[in-house]
Design an enzyme around this catalytic site. Structure first.
Site: not given
Ligand SMILES: NC(=O)c1ccc[n+]([C@@H]2O[C@H](COP(=O)([O-])OP(=O)(O)OC[C@H]3O[C@@H](n4cnc5c(N)ncnc54)[C@H](OP(=O)(O)O)[C@@H]3O)[C@@H](O)[C@H]2O)c1
Length: 341
Positions: A63, A131, A212-214, A216, A218-220
């Site tokens: 990362y 990973h 888990p928020l798709g 971002g 799924l936040t709308g």
């Molecule tokens: N193992 C793997 O292959 C893999 C792949 C992907 C991710 N991951 C891990 O999973 C974690 C989470 O996944 P992700 O970051 O891909 O996606 P996510 O958690 O589903 O979504 C992140 C996005 O949602 C936005 N967000 C978060 N909370 C919000 C809220 N309350 N209201 C509005 N927008 C919101 C964030 O905005 P801001 O950034 O502007 O705050 C960012 O754009 C990563 O940080 C990483 O550690 C692992």
């Protein structure tokens, strides 16, 4: 929106001396993927996570440039007595080759990565995961390398990410797999159908739910394709076909339907998605939502206050059935990183 106070947090026991809240935090966005992060604000967000008891943090060697994410976390964990307040996940097994991500699951690379992670983080991670699966290396070699690290006191729990059910079953014969990290949300439910969820239940493996928020969705917050960040946002690069213009115009209908239900439940759509992750399969799934900001972290943390009864869970299922997601999870350019076994 559900308010911040969480009484009590949903707890999961990982060992006789370790119990953690069922909701974690993903740090990836502090170094890449969803727009540009600024270190001083990122550090405040991490410190705030400690203050509110958001204990499980997820990172990876890959990362950010030059292991930026692990190093940033390492700085915070070195402050006062922070290390004891965090259960830390990091991942190994990906490297950049001529600017392209390549899996490397070899024992030699494992040995290199764990020492590098410990150096970056200032202490051994609690949970150490592979990973991506390297199709050129037997999974038994990768698992044995993680078991060796565990025996040497370099991590406590081990596991895999983004693997098939058959790879997980093979891996579980080669060592004690504690965790897997898989995408799971109302936007991506493949593990329910491809055997991974069943294998985890059978083998006693906990699931860290990434995105888990798709991502971002799924936040709308993103109502049109134009709403994605302009700089440094992977959602508008074509790597994730669900966010391509045509697919997104369709997929936003799913988001709108969930948003309607969230209003009834007096929570935000993001909180509804996280509550669903935590409640749809008992205590098997630990979502790790990512954010750069304290505001969103607080909002996400409060999803622990959202209770979904059988009727609400059934309603979400029917919304998912009526609005199937368009577009693949990953583009063909990322096909070489998928586990085809
Ligand atoms: N193992 C793997 O292959 C893999 C792949 C992907 C991710 N991951 C891990 O999973 C974690 C989470 O996944 P992700 O970051 O891909 O996606 P996510 O958690 O589903 O979504 C992140 C996005 O949602 C936005 N967000 C978060 N909370 C919000 C809220 N309350 N209201 C509005 N927008 C919101 C964030 O905005 P801001 O950034 O502007 O705050 C960012 O754009 C990563 O940080 C990483 O550690 C692992």
């Amino acid at each position: 929106m559900a308010a911040l106070k969480t009484t009590p947090p949903r707890l999961i026991r990982l060992a006789s001396d370790l119990e953690i809240p069922q909701l974690g935090y993903g740090a990836m966005g502090l170094s890449q993927s969803y727009g540009v992060a600024k270190d001083p604000e990122s550090k405040e967000t991490l410190r705030h996570a400690i203050e509110i008891g958001c204990q499980l943090w997820n990172t990876a060697t890959i990362y950010g440039q030059d292991q930026h994410n692990e190093k940033l976390i390492g700085e915070i964990l070195r402050e006062s007595d922070n290390r004891d307040k965090v259960t830390l996940v990091t991942k190994w097994g990906l490297k950049l080759n001529d600017g392209k991500l390549q899996p490397d699951g070899s024992a030699a690379f494992a040995r290199h990565c764990i020492d590098q992670s410990i150096w970056n983080l200032g202490s051994p991670p609690d949970i150490w995961l592979l990973h991506r699966i390297d199709q050129t290396v037997a999974i038994e070699e990768s698992v044995q390398a993680m078991e060796d690290a565990r025996r040497a006191g370099k991590c406590r729990f081990i596991g895999l990410s983004a693997m098939s059910a058959s790879t997980l079953r093979r891996a579980a014969k080669a060592g004690k797999i504690d965790f897997v990290e898989m995408e799971f949300s109302p936007f991506e439910t493949a593990i329910e159908d491809n055997g991974v969820l069943d294998a985890c239940k059978e083998l006693g493996v906990k699931i860290l739910a990434y995105s888990p928020l798709g991502k971002g969705a799924l936040t709308g917050k993103f109502k049109s394709f134009e709403d994605f960040e302009k700089e440094g946002d992977m959602r508008s690069t074509g790597l994730f076909p669900r966010f391509n213009r045509d697919a997104w115009e369709h997929n936003v209908k799913l988001v709108n339907a969930l948003e309607e239900l969230a209003k009834e439940k007096q929570c935000s759509p993001g909180q509804l998605a996280l509550a669903w992750d935590m409640q749809v399969h008992g205590d098997l799934i630990i979502p790790i939502p990512g954010t750069k900001s304290i505001k969103y972290l607080d909002e996400n943390w409060a999803s622990q206050n959202v209770q979904l009864n059988a009727e609400a869970l059934a309603k979400i299922r029917s919304i998912l059935r009526e609005n199937p997601v368009h577009g693949e999870q990953y583009s063909e350019a990322m096909n070489h990183l998928l586990d085809h076994e």
